[in-house]
Scaffold this motif. Sequence first.
Motif, short mmCIF file in Angstrom:
data_model
loop_
_atom_site.label_atom_id
_atom_site.label_comp_id
_atom_site.label_asym_id
_atom_site.label_seq_id
_atom_site.Cartn_x
_atom_site.Cartn_y
_atom_site.Cartn_z
N SER A 11 6.37 24.90 32.97
CA SER A 11 5.42 25.96 33.27
C SER A 11 6.10 27.32 33.31
CB SER A 11 4.74 25.69 34.61
OG SER A 11 3.99 24.51 34.56
N HIS A 245 0.29 31.66 34.21
CA HIS A 245 1.42 30.93 34.77
C HIS A 245 2.68 31.78 34.77
CE1 HIS A 245 -0.66 26.85 33.87
NE2 HIS A 245 -0.74 27.12 35.15
N LYS A 276 1.32 22.35 36.83
CA LYS A 276 1.83 23.55 36.18
C LYS A 276 1.75 24.75 37.13
CE LYS A 276 1.08 22.42 31.31
NZ LYS A 276 2.33 22.92 30.76
N GLN A 279 4.30 24.39 39.96
CA GLN A 279 5.67 24.70 39.56
C GLN A 279 5.98 26.20 39.64
OE1 GLN A 279 6.23 23.02 35.67
NE2 GLN A 279 6.38 20.92 36.41
#
Length: 303
Positions: A11, A245, A276, A279
């Motif tokens: 990620s 992200h 994701k 992370q």
Amino acid sequence: MKENQGILLESGTNELEIIEFEINHNRYGINVIKVKEIIQPAAITPIPHAHPFVMGIIQLRGEVLPVVDIRKVLGAARQEKVPHQKFIVSEFNQQKIVFQVDNVSMIHRISWDQIEKPSQIYQNEASQVIGVIKRENEMLLLLDFEQILLEINPETGINVGMVKQLGKRERSSKKLLIAEDSPMLRKLLFDTLNEAGYDQIEFFENGKDAFEFLTSVDEADSEKRIEECIQLIITDIEMPQMDGHHFTKKVKEHPVFSKLPIIIFSSLITEDLKHKGNQVGADEQISKPQISELVQSIDRLAL
């Protein structure tokens, strides 16, 4: 194509994989994270009085799924014979839907900073294009499948009625930063969050612009001024230049901004993909269009 095959495991890299497909020899793309599988066309059962984009329904391993003709969505001329047609079985916004396309070509792994946002000349609230990818002598258009779904069924979108169910709201002085590339969704978020009492909102079209806003604050006085101007960040995932992200990761790794709570609000939030967001340090992850859950999280997390 097997389910989830090829999806990036790490990620926050600001990369994605795009499945390229064709309509009338023009090239378009869909994020591979939205795709469950690609199959050969199956028998379609027409539905009376369905939306013009909807061809009908199919049964796939016990599930009844609607089939949308991307050719009609794009207003493309109809062809008598299309020998390599495919069905793209997708899942987003907590729904499964099938898209019929002329052909599926290949998968590209690219960076979000290679995707240009559409020009304001042809972009508007109803635009079906969220990004333009230049490849040698041709262009690939990244389509806004959430917008397509919303046009077919407005009930799948964000609406003020969801917020009204929370009861009477007090006006809040909390200031929010929102990174969202869709003009239509920016307007819907503005209207619904205003109804929820949040009217101090800074909107940005992508994570890059939002992060540049944060870093433009004078470093010598940044901690005090950031706390004064922003109390919480809300970000989409799919955005040209910098995705949600990567944006979240950069904020959470910054010595000053790391305390800011971040909510990822995206159609791509599923139990399989929440890792994701975990992370990169997201405080909450909420699937569109769950606006009531978003408001309750803002109430709880805003500094």
